[in-house]
Design a protein around this motif. Sequence first.
Motif, PDB file in Angstrom:
ATOM      1  N   GLU A 114       0.793  -1.087  -0.215  1.00 55.62           N
ATOM      2  CA  GLU A 114       0.213   0.028   0.078  1.00 55.62           C
ATOM      3  C   GLU A 114       0.862   1.289   0.012  1.00 55.62           C
ATOM      4  OE1 GLU A 114      -3.904   1.855   2.369  1.00 55.62           O
ATOM      5  OE2 GLU A 114      -2.801   0.016   2.990  1.00 55.62           O
ATOM      6  N   HIS A 115       2.270   1.069   0.350  1.00 56.77           N
ATOM      7  CA  HIS A 115       2.858   2.269   0.194  1.00 56.77           C
ATOM      8  C   HIS A 115       2.840   3.042  -1.211  1.00 56.77           C
ATOM      9  CE1 HIS A 115       5.528   1.375   3.794  1.00 56.77           C
ATOM     10  NE2 HIS A 115       4.457   1.856   4.099  1.00 56.77           N
ATOM     11  N   GLY A 116       2.755   2.261  -2.088  1.00 54.79           N
ATOM     12  CA  GLY A 116       2.478   2.584  -3.681  1.00 54.79           C
ATOM     13  C   GLY A 116       3.559   3.276  -4.060  1.00 54.79           C
ATOM     14  N   CYS A 117       4.794   2.885  -3.956  1.00 52.54           N
ATOM     15  CA  CYS A 117       6.095   3.604  -4.418  1.00 52.54           C
ATOM     16  C   CYS A 117       5.896   3.267  -5.890  1.00 52.54           C
ATOM     17  CB  CYS A 117       7.533   3.055  -3.771  1.00 52.54           C
ATOM     18  SG  CYS A 117       7.335   2.952  -1.905  1.00 52.54           S
ATOM     19  N   ILE A 118       5.897   4.253  -6.917  1.00 51.28           N
ATOM     20  CA  ILE A 118       5.979   4.055  -8.313  1.00 51.28           C
ATOM     21  C   ILE A 118       7.022   3.121  -8.892  1.00 51.28           C
ATOM     22  CG2 ILE A 118       7.179   6.011  -8.989  1.00 51.28           C
ATOM     23  CD1 ILE A 118       4.006   4.190 -10.584  1.00 51.28           C
ATOM     24  N   TYR A 119       8.238   3.074  -8.080  1.00 49.28           N
ATOM     25  CA  TYR A 119       9.382   2.634  -8.725  1.00 49.28           C
ATOM     26  C   TYR A 119       9.671   1.154  -8.250  1.00 49.28           C
ATOM     27  CZ  TYR A 119      10.662   4.098  -3.993  1.00 49.28           C
ATOM     28  OH  TYR A 119      10.594   4.502  -2.873  1.00 49.28           O
ATOM     29  N   CYS A 120       8.742   0.473  -7.375  1.00 48.88           N
ATOM     30  CA  CYS A 120       8.799  -0.585  -6.797  1.00 48.88           C
ATOM     31  C   CYS A 120       9.229  -1.642  -7.805  1.00 48.88           C
ATOM     32  CB  CYS A 120       7.628  -1.007  -5.999  1.00 48.88           C
ATOM     33  SG  CYS A 120       7.704  -2.599  -5.011  1.00 48.88           S
ATOM     34  N   PHE A 121      10.320  -2.640  -7.865  1.00 48.37           N
ATOM     35  CA  PHE A 121      10.671  -3.516  -8.577  1.00 48.37           C
ATOM     36  C   PHE A 121       9.639  -4.880  -8.426  1.00 48.37           C
ATOM     37  CE2 PHE A 121      12.782  -4.609  -4.646  1.00 48.37           C
ATOM     38  CZ  PHE A 121      12.642  -5.800  -4.489  1.00 48.37           C
ATOM     39  N   ALA A 122       8.952  -4.901  -7.450  1.00 48.78           N
ATOM     40  CA  ALA A 122       7.929  -5.929  -7.057  1.00 48.78           C
ATOM     41  C   ALA A 122       6.626  -5.838  -7.746  1.00 48.78           C
ATOM     42  CB  ALA A 122       7.599  -6.336  -5.679  1.00 48.78           C
ATOM     43  N   ARG A 123       6.375  -4.705  -8.514  1.00 49.07           N
ATOM     44  CA  ARG A 123       5.172  -4.467  -8.866  1.00 49.07           C
ATOM     45  C   ARG A 123       4.718  -5.683 -10.291  1.00 49.07           C
ATOM     46  NH1 ARG A 123       2.038   0.037  -8.753  1.00 49.07           N
ATOM     47  NH2 ARG A 123       2.901   1.907  -7.359  1.00 49.07           N
ATOM     48  N   PRO A 124       5.814  -5.980 -10.817  1.00 45.20           N
ATOM     49  CA  PRO A 124       5.431  -7.051 -11.926  1.00 45.20           C
ATOM     50  C   PRO A 124       4.690  -8.473 -11.279  1.00 45.20           C
ATOM     51  CG  PRO A 124       7.161  -5.877 -12.555  1.00 45.20           C
ATOM     52  CD  PRO A 124       6.990  -5.452 -11.046  1.00 45.20           C
ATOM     53  N   THR A 125       5.175  -8.669 -10.049  1.00 45.35           N
ATOM     54  CA  THR A 125       4.596  -9.934  -9.438  1.00 45.35           C
ATOM     55  C   THR A 125       3.132  -9.988  -9.264  1.00 45.35           C
ATOM     56  OG1 THR A 125       4.860  -9.077  -7.197  1.00 45.35           O
ATOM     57  CG2 THR A 125       6.807 -10.100  -8.253  1.00 45.35           C
ATOM     58  N   HIS A 126       2.549  -8.841  -9.514  1.00 44.34           N
ATOM     59  CA  HIS A 126       0.780  -9.021  -9.306  1.00 44.34           C
ATOM     60  C   HIS A 126       0.190  -9.684 -10.747  1.00 44.34           C
ATOM     61  CE1 HIS A 126      -0.349  -7.815  -5.606  1.00 44.34           C
ATOM     62  NE2 HIS A 126      -1.610  -7.225  -5.688  1.00 44.34           N
ATOM     63  N   SER A 127       1.287  -9.522 -11.750  1.00 44.04           N
ATOM     64  CA  SER A 127       0.792  -9.897 -13.092  1.00 44.04           C
ATOM     65  C   SER A 127       0.523 -11.414 -13.140  1.00 44.04           C
ATOM     66  CB  SER A 127       1.705  -9.559 -14.209  1.00 44.04           C
ATOM     67  OG  SER A 127       2.011  -8.319 -14.500  1.00 44.04           O
ATOM     68  N   TYR A 128       1.448 -12.240 -12.142  1.00 42.63           N
ATOM     69  CA  TYR A 128       1.318 -13.632 -11.935  1.00 42.63           C
ATOM     70  C   TYR A 128      -0.095 -13.890 -11.137  1.00 42.63           C
ATOM     71  CZ  TYR A 128       6.236 -13.740 -12.865  1.00 42.63           C
ATOM     72  OH  TYR A 128       7.338 -13.647 -13.450  1.00 42.63           O
ATOM     73  N   VAL A 188      21.300   2.998   5.941  1.00 40.36           N
ATOM     74  CA  VAL A 188      20.277   3.612   5.024  1.00 40.36           C
ATOM     75  C   VAL A 188      20.584   3.278   3.467  1.00 40.36           C
ATOM     76  CG1 VAL A 188      21.894   5.579   4.569  1.00 40.36           C
ATOM     77  CG2 VAL A 188      19.535   5.893   4.279  1.00 40.36           C
ATOM     78  N   SER A 189      19.480   2.847   2.831  1.00 36.31           N
ATOM     79  CA  SER A 189      19.438   2.593   1.559  1.00 36.31           C
ATOM     80  C   SER A 189      19.008   3.759   0.747  1.00 36.31           C
ATOM     81  CB  SER A 189      18.541   1.131   1.153  1.00 36.31           C
ATOM     82  OG  SER A 189      18.332   1.085  -0.144  1.00 36.31           O
ATOM     83  N   ILE A 190      19.695   4.526   0.049  1.00 38.83           N
ATOM     84  CA  ILE A 190      19.204   5.528  -0.868  1.00 38.83           C
ATOM     85  C   ILE A 190      18.707   4.802  -2.113  1.00 38.83           C
ATOM     86  CG2 ILE A 190      19.778   7.615  -1.912  1.00 38.83           C
ATOM     87  CD1 ILE A 190      22.032   8.046   0.076  1.00 38.83           C
ATOM     88  N   ALA A 191      17.368   4.674  -2.131  1.00 35.71           N
ATOM     89  CA  ALA A 191      16.927   3.941  -3.536  1.00 35.71           C
ATOM     90  C   ALA A 191      15.839   4.187  -3.701  1.00 35.71           C
ATOM     91  CB  ALA A 191      17.049   2.104  -3.338  1.00 35.71           C
ATOM     92  N   PRO A 192      15.145   4.759  -5.060  1.00 29.70           N
ATOM     93  CA  PRO A 192      16.398   4.522  -6.072  1.00 29.70           C
ATOM     94  C   PRO A 192      16.843   6.002  -6.333  1.00 29.70           C
ATOM     95  CG  PRO A 192      13.992   4.709  -7.099  1.00 29.70           C
ATOM     96  CD  PRO A 192      13.920   4.570  -5.435  1.00 29.70           C
ATOM     97  N   PHE A 194      23.380   2.505  -2.296  1.00 32.60           N
ATOM     98  CA  PHE A 194      22.396   3.234  -3.185  1.00 32.60           C
ATOM     99  C   PHE A 194      22.033   2.275  -4.293  1.00 32.60           C
ATOM    100  CE2 PHE A 194      26.398   4.389  -5.330  1.00 32.60           C
ATOM    101  CZ  PHE A 194      26.188   4.302  -6.360  1.00 32.60           C
ATOM    102  N   ILE A 195      20.907   2.309  -5.074  1.00 35.04           N
ATOM    103  CA  ILE A 195      20.566   1.630  -6.010  1.00 35.04           C
ATOM    104  C   ILE A 195      20.044   2.872  -7.105  1.00 35.04           C
ATOM    105  CG2 ILE A 195      19.026  -0.120  -7.044  1.00 35.04           C
ATOM    106  CD1 ILE A 195      19.287  -1.324  -4.274  1.00 35.04           C
ATOM    107  N   VAL A 196      20.503   2.549  -8.259  1.00 33.69           N
ATOM    108  CA  VAL A 196      20.004   3.536  -9.378  1.00 33.69           C
ATOM    109  C   VAL A 196      18.396   2.983  -9.706  1.00 33.69           C
ATOM    110  CG1 VAL A 196      20.424   4.137 -11.962  1.00 33.69           C
ATOM    111  CG2 VAL A 196      22.315   4.354 -10.100  1.00 33.69           C
ATOM    112  N   LEU A 197      17.731   3.827 -10.365  1.00 30.45           N
ATOM    113  CA  LEU A 197      16.444   3.433 -10.604  1.00 30.45           C
ATOM    114  C   LEU A 197      16.572   2.316 -11.578  1.00 30.45           C
ATOM    115  CD1 LEU A 197      13.391   4.126 -10.899  1.00 30.45           C
ATOM    116  CD2 LEU A 197      13.854   5.429 -12.697  1.00 30.45           C
TER     117      LEU A 197
END
Length: 402
Positions: A107-121, A259-263, A290-293
């Motif tokens: 629910e945080h709704g981070c637009i960049y979340c790499f886990a978003r595609p898992t909802h396709s399954y 701290v994780s500066i991501a993305p 840090f992690i680049v987008l």
Amino acid sequence: MPDRDDESNNEAQWIVAPLKGRKGRGAVTNMQGRYELQTREVFDDGWSDCNDETTGQGETADETAADESAAAWKTQVIEERAKTILSRNSSPDLPFGVSLNPYRGCEHGCIYCFARPTHSYLGLSPGLDFESRIFAKVNAPELLRRELASPSYRPESIALGINTDAYQPCERELKLTRRVLEVLHECQHPVGLITKSALIERDIDLLSDMASKRLASVAVTITTLDPTIARTLEPRAAAPARRLRTIRTLTDAGIPVGVSIAPVIPFVTEPDLERILAAVAEAGVISAGFIVLRLPWEVGPLFRQWLQAHFPDRAQRVMNRIQDMRGGKDYDAAFGTRMKGEGLWAELIQRRFDIAVERLGIGRRVTRFTSLDNSRFRRPLHVPAAVGKTHGNQLDLFGNTE
């Protein structure tokens, strides 16, 4: 026959509607997942252009539509009984080999979340569905207990909340993460957590005791210090200033925090890099990374939509720089470069990071998985019976509105 001006006006009614952000949501649309068979397309048929008309109840049509939209994307938390709970990976880019995620969707709704595609399954959209249709693995603590009790199990630090935040809003009521930590605490099992939520402060009693035995560490993600950007980028996560207070609170309780500066997003969050490091150093972090987008699968088009809705003036400029770091593509999944990118821009970001952490005296690791102690592990005494997997029962406790 209609004149040419009439024809132009008629055609203009069928153009694609301009993208607009939704209050409290990161995704702009509910774009279909890559496994769906039917194709949907949004267009403006002219009926939505009624800003000056009222509904007869003191509201404009736009306000009524916004209310209806909010109701349509009201958060649903759906009960799921999983078969397994620990995930293993051998990626050289990750500092851990085992992870546990009590929830699917976030629910945080981070637009960049790499886990978003898992909802396709699941036959759902990686867009608005991902942040409004949350699956709670209600048997996670029991599954973990069974896993740890297995004679073949060998202790290895577990990363908690990697795909989706283990402290997202529904955790306040469900307490799945709390119960998982209780199992790990009982078994003296090492754990590393990563979160954007101040709710982690609730579990300081467990984490502080575990940290005193080198059994727990925490990483807090901070993407930007600008609350305006954060409100659209990660709309239901804790505000940046609140996360800084959380770092200080955990540190004061004796819990090691990184701290994780991501993305890092060029021209959006990238200018904040040094300021973030200075702020977290003052708050007490002992390590940073840090992690680049990253834009895998559907995250790419979703992020482009977000840029068009919130930063149309720099959208193309941002994507050009992202492609500069990804070999001319939106994303490159190659090990070794997918987290940091490559090329001059990636090297510049790395250099800026290195100079800042050296000046501030911060370590280079986000979490200290390798320094956690596996030797204290003891198997649980009580082991629950095996349970199967079903899902689809909506919990009526939750209904976070806009």
